[in-house]
Design a protein around this motif. Structure first.
Motif, short mmCIF file in Angstrom:
data_model
loop_
_atom_site.label_atom_id
_atom_site.label_comp_id
_atom_site.label_asym_id
_atom_site.label_seq_id
_atom_site.Cartn_x
_atom_site.Cartn_y
_atom_site.Cartn_z
N SER A 36 0.84 -1.20 0.00
CA SER A 36 0.00 0.00 0.00
C SER A 36 0.87 1.24 0.00
O SER A 36 0.64 2.19 -0.76
CB SER A 36 -0.90 0.03 1.23
OG SER A 36 -1.75 -1.07 1.23
N ASP A 83 -5.72 -0.38 -4.64
CA ASP A 83 -5.17 -0.93 -3.41
C ASP A 83 -6.16 -1.93 -2.82
O ASP A 83 -7.11 -1.55 -2.16
CB ASP A 83 -4.88 0.19 -2.40
CG ASP A 83 -4.08 -0.34 -1.22
OD1 ASP A 83 -3.76 -1.54 -1.20
OD2 ASP A 83 -3.78 0.46 -0.31
N GLU A 84 -5.93 -3.19 -3.06
CA GLU A 84 -6.81 -4.27 -2.60
C GLU A 84 -8.29 -3.92 -2.82
O GLU A 84 -9.06 -3.85 -1.87
CB GLU A 84 -6.56 -4.57 -1.12
CG GLU A 84 -5.09 -4.86 -0.87
CD GLU A 84 -4.86 -5.74 0.35
OE1 GLU A 84 -5.73 -6.58 0.61
OE2 GLU A 84 -3.83 -5.57 1.00
#
Ligand code: ATP
Ligand code: MG
Lengths: 439, 263
Positions: free
Chosen positions: B62, B182-183
C-alpha cells in the motif's frame, strides 16, 4: 392452492370467527401502564415516588396558578383582588405585571415611538434567516441576508444611512481587491489583500467617507444610544450576532488547531484553551473596563459591540471543539479520496470534509448556540439591562410592583424557553433532513 | 485471500505495452519515523502495463502505490510520473493526481453526495468542466460499470460491489492515464468480487495502465503482464505471471505462494 383441491382437505373451517379485542390486560392504557410503570418491584416503587413528587409540586403550584390575576395595575391591587376572591391569606399569581410591563421586557428603554423599528428589524430577521435555514428557498434571497446586518444596524441604532453603507463597502472593496489581485499576484497575496484592504478602509476611510456622504446627502434616522437597549431586544441583538459570527470563527479555529503549520496551530490551541479556561463574566468585565485602558483615550467603542465581540469569541472556542470532534469522526479515507481526486485543501474542506463534519456536529453546535443565547443574560454584570435580571430588577424597584417576585422571572423564562426549544427542534429537523445512510 | 477463477475470454487486442515510460521510480526509500518501510525501490512502468503487486501483510505494498500519487511522501530517491517528478511542489502533485486515479479497499465514496455527484465533483471543481458535460461523462462511466440506474442514490444505499464500481467510475471521470488499485476486492463478498474484477478486466482490455495490489491470483494470471512480489519493504522478485507462479525464484516467494494458493 386451487379451488377444487381445497375441497379434498379433510377439515375446512367455513364460518370465520369474528375478530376479538385482546384481553383488557393486553391492550391500551392498561397494557402500557403495566409495561412501563409497574413492570417490576423497583419500577413500581419509582412510579409511586414519582407520583408523590408530582402531587406535592402540583399541590403547591396549582392554587397559585388558579388564582392568577391579569387585570391589575399594581402589586397591591393584585393582592386585594385575590383576597377578595379567595379569602384572606390566599396566594395567587399576578400577571398584571406582564400585562403592564411587557414592552419593557421586550424593548428595554427603547423609545416607544420607535418600537416599529425594532419590530421591523425582527420581522426582517426571519426573511434574512429563511434562505439560510431552508435550502429549498431561492438562493437569490441570500443577497438580502448579506445586507441584513447593515439594515438592522441602521434600524436599531439609527444615525446616518452612510455608516452601514460605508461598513458594507469594506466587504465590496475586499472582494474587488481579491478579484484584481488574483490574476497579478496569485491566490495567497490576493487573500491577504482581501483581508487588509477592508481593514484599512474601516479604520481610516469609512468614517471620513460616511461624513462626507452625509454632508452631501443627509439621509438617516433618529439615533438611539446603546444605553436605551434592554430586554429581549438586547438579548437577541447580542445572541443573533454572536451566533452568526461564532460559527465561522469556530470552524476556522477548529481547522487551525488541526493545521500542520506550527504558528497557526499554537495560536488556535492557545486561544481555545485560554477562552475556555476563563469565565464569560471575566471576559465581559474585560470588555467593559480593561479595554478602556488599552484603547486610545476618546475612542468611542460601543459597549454592546464590545460585549458581542467577547460573547462571539467565547462561543467560538466551544464551537471549535465541537467541530473538531466532528472532524475527528471522519474516516481518513475521506481526506485521502479527496486528495487522490486532486482537490486542494480548501476545496476538500468546503466540499467533502466540512459538510460531513458539521453535520455530525449539529447537536453540539446548537447546544453552544443555546448556551450563548442564555449567557446573554450575563450582560447585567457590565451594566446592560438583560431581560431576566436587569429588567426584572427595574420593575420590582418601581413603586407599583414592589414585593412581586416570581412573575417577572417566569415571563422571560418562557420566552427563553420558546426560543431555545425552537433552536433545538430546528436542529432535529436538520439532522433528519441530512440523514444519508438509509440503513 | 482467494483465488477466483476468471472464466471469461479476454480481448487482448488493445492490451499493448508501449516503450513510453509512465512511472519511473529510482532508489526510493521511505521511513515512518525510524521504521524503514520501503527500501531502495527501483521500478519502471511502461504505458499499457498491467502490474499486480503482492506480498505478505505489512510488506509495504500500500505504501508503495500511495507514494505514486503522493498520499505518502518519500524521503529519498525519485518518483517520476508521466514526466513529472514528485517533490513537495504542490503544482507537480496536483498535476500527477489529476492523471492518476486511485481505488481504495474501503471505496471511500463521499456519503453525503449522490452517486452522480460523487462522480462529477472532481471534474467540476478540479477540471472546471461545465456541469452538463461532467454529468454526461459521469453517466457514460456509470453505464460502463453497469450501474447507471443508481445515479441518484446515496452510497449508503448500495452494496459493497456496487460502491466499489462507483469508486472506479469516479476515478475514470477524471480521465486518468494510470489507475492504482489498493486491494479493491478484499472488503467484498465473493459474488461482488467478481463484478469488480470484471470491471477491472474491461479497463485492462481498453489498454489502461494499471497497478493493482491484490491477492486475486486468477486476475493476475489472466490480466497482468507482470507480477511483483514484495516483502519487508523490498521488491523481492518480479516476472511475467506464468513464470512467476510456475517457477518462483526466491524462497520467500515460494513460501508466500504456497500459503496463498494452498499447495
Ligand atoms: N502511518 C503509518 N505510520 C507508521 N507505520 C505505518 C503507517 N502506515 C503503515 N505503517 C507500517 O508500514 C508497514 C507497511 O504498511 P503497508 O500498509 O504498506 O503494508 P501492506 O503491504 O499494504 O499490508 P496489507 O496487506 O496488510 O495491506 C506496516 O508494517 C505498517 O505497520
Ligand atoms: Mg495494504
Amino acid at each position: 392452492m386451487s379451488g377444487t383441491k381445497a375441497n379434498s382437505a379433510s377439515f375446512v373451517r367455513d364460518t370465520m370467527l369474528s375478530e376479538q379485542d385482546p384481553p383488557i390486560t393486553e391492550r391500551g392504557v392498561v397494557k402500557w401502564a403495566r409495561e412501563n410503570l409497574f413492570s417490576g418491584p423497583l419500577n413500581t416503587f419509582l412510579t409511586i415516588i414519582g407520583a408523590v413528587a408530582i402531587y406535592i409540586i402540583l399541590k403547591g403550584l396549582a392554587p397559585w396558578l388558579l388564582h392568577s390575576v391579569w387585570n391589575a395595575n399594581s402589586a397591591a391591587e393584585c393582592r386585594e383582588i385575590i383576597a377578595a376572591a379567595y379569602g384572606e391569606g390566599a396566594h395567587g399569581a399576578c400577571w398584571g405585571v406582564v400585562r403592564e410591563r411587557w414592552a419593557q421586557f421586550l424593548y428595554g428603554f427603547y423609545p416607544s415611538e420607535h418600537y416599529w423599528r425594532v419590530n421591523l428589524t425582527f420581522i426582517l430577521l426571519f426573511v434574512a434567516l429563511a434562505p439560510i435555514l431552508f435550502a429549498n428557498l431561492p438562493r437569490k434571497m441570500l443577497w438580502f441576508s448579506v445586507i441584513y446586518p447593515a439594515v438592522a444596524l441602521l434600524l436599531l441604532w439609527g444615525g446616518s444611512v452612510w455608516v452601514p453603507v460605508a461598513a458594507l463597502a469594506g466587504f465590496a472593496l475586499g472582494w474587488l481587491a481579491y478579484r484584481f489581485a488574483l490574476p497579478v499576484t496569485g491566490s495567497l497575496a490576493a487573500t491577504v489583500a482581501a483581508v487588509l484592504v477592508p481593514i484599512i478602509w474601516w479604520l481610516f476611510f469609512a468614517g471620513w467617507f460616511a461624513g462626507l456622504a452625509h454632508g452631501i446627502l443627509p439621509l438617516g434616522m433618529e439615533q438611539v444610544p446603546s444605553s436605551k437597549f434592554g430586554g429581549f431586544l438586547l438579548s437577541l441583538t447580542i445572541g443573533v450576532t454572536g451566533i452568526a459570527f461564532s460559527l465561522p470563527l469556530g470552524v476556522v479555529l477548529a481547522l487551525g488547531r488541526q493545521s500542520d503549520m506550527f504558528l497557526v496551530k499554537t495560536l488556535s490551541v492557545g486561544f481555545i484553551e485560554f477562552i475556555r479556561g476563563v469565565p464569560l463574566i471575566t471576559l465581559l468585565f474585560t470588555a467593559s473596563l480593561l479595554l478602556n485602558y488599552f484603547l486610545p483615550p476618546g475612542t468611542n467603542f460601543d459597549i454592546i459591540l464590545r460585549v458581542i465581540i467577547m460573547v462571539t469569541l467565547f462561543s467560538a472556542a466551544y464551537i471549535a471543539e465541537v467541530v473538531r470532534g466532528g472532524l475527528a469522526a471522519l474516516p481518513r479515507g475521506q481526506y485521502e479520496a479527496a486528495d487522490a481526486l486532486g482537490l486542494d485543501y480548501w476545496k476538500a474542506q468546503q466540499l467533502i470534509i466540512m459538510p460531513q463534519a458539521l453535520k455530525i456536529s449539529i447537536p453540539g453546535i446548537v447546544s453552544s448556540f443555546i448556551g450563548l443565547f442564555k449567557d446573554t443574560t450575563l450582560v447585567i454584570f457590565v451594566g446592560l439591562l438583560d431581560p431576566l435580571k436587569g429588567i426584572t430588577d427595574a420593575i420590582r424597584g418601581s413603586f407599583e410592583w414592589k414585593g412581586i417576585y416570581w412573575e417577572p422571572f417566569l415571563f422571560p423564562a418562557l420566552i427563553f424557553f420558546l426560543i431555545c426549544f425552537g433552536m433545538s427542534r430546528y436542529s432535529m429537523y436538520l439532522e433528519n433532513k441530512l440523514k444519508r445512510d438509509h440503513r | 485471500m482467494s483465488e477466483l477463477a476468471i472464466d471469461r475470454t479476454i480481448d487482448r487486442s488493445h492490451m499493448q505495452v508501449s516503450d513510453e515510460v509512465a512511472i519511473q521510480i529510482t532508489g526510493m526509500n521511505k521511513w515512518y519515523g525510524a521504521f524503514h518501510v520501503l527500501r531502495d525501490i527501483n521500478m519502471t512502468v511502461n504505458r499499457g502495463e498491467r502490474i499486480v503487486i503482492c506480498g505478505p501483510s505489512g510488506s509495504g505494498k500500500s505504501t508503495l502505490i500511495r507514494c505514486i500519487n503522493r498520499l505518502e511522501e518519500h524521503q529519498q530517491g525519485q518518483i517520476i510520473v508521466d514526466g513529472t517528478e514528485l517533490t513537495s511542489d504542490l503544482k507537480n502533485i496536483d498535476k500527477v493526481r489529476s492523471e492518476v486515479g486511485m481505488v481504495f479497499q474501503h471505496f471511500n465514496l463521499f456519503p453525503h453526495l449522490t452517486i452522480l455527484e460523487n462522480c462529477t465533483l472532481a471534474p467540476i471543481w478540479v477540471r472546471k468542466e461545465p456541469r452538463k458535460e461532467a454529468e454526461a461523462t459521469a453517466m457514460h462511466y456509470l453505464e460502463k460499470v453497469k450501474i447507471p440506474e443508481q445515479a441518484n442514490k446515496y452510497p449508503g444505499q448500495l452494496s459493497g460491489g456496487q460502491q466499489q464500481r462507483v469508486a472506479i467510475a469516479r476515478s475514470l471521470c477524471m480521465k486518468p492515464r494510470i489507475m492504482l488499485f489498493d486491494e479493491p476486492t478484499s472488503a467484498l463478498d465473493p459474488e461482488m468480487i467478481k463484478e469488480v474484477l470484471d470491471t477491472m478486466i474491461e479497463l485492462a482490455e481498453e489498454g489502461m495502465t494499471m497497478l493493482c495490489v491484490t491477492h486475486e491470483m486468477g486476475f493476475a494470471q489472466a490480466v497482468a503482464n507482470r507480477v511483483i512480489f514484495m516483502d519487508q519493504g523490498q521488491i523481492v522478485e518480479q516476472n511475467e505471471p506464468k513464470e512467476f507462479f510456475n517457477n518462483p525464484q526466491s524462497d520467500r516467494t515460494k513460501l508466500f505462494l504456497s500459503q496463498i494458493l494452498g499447495h
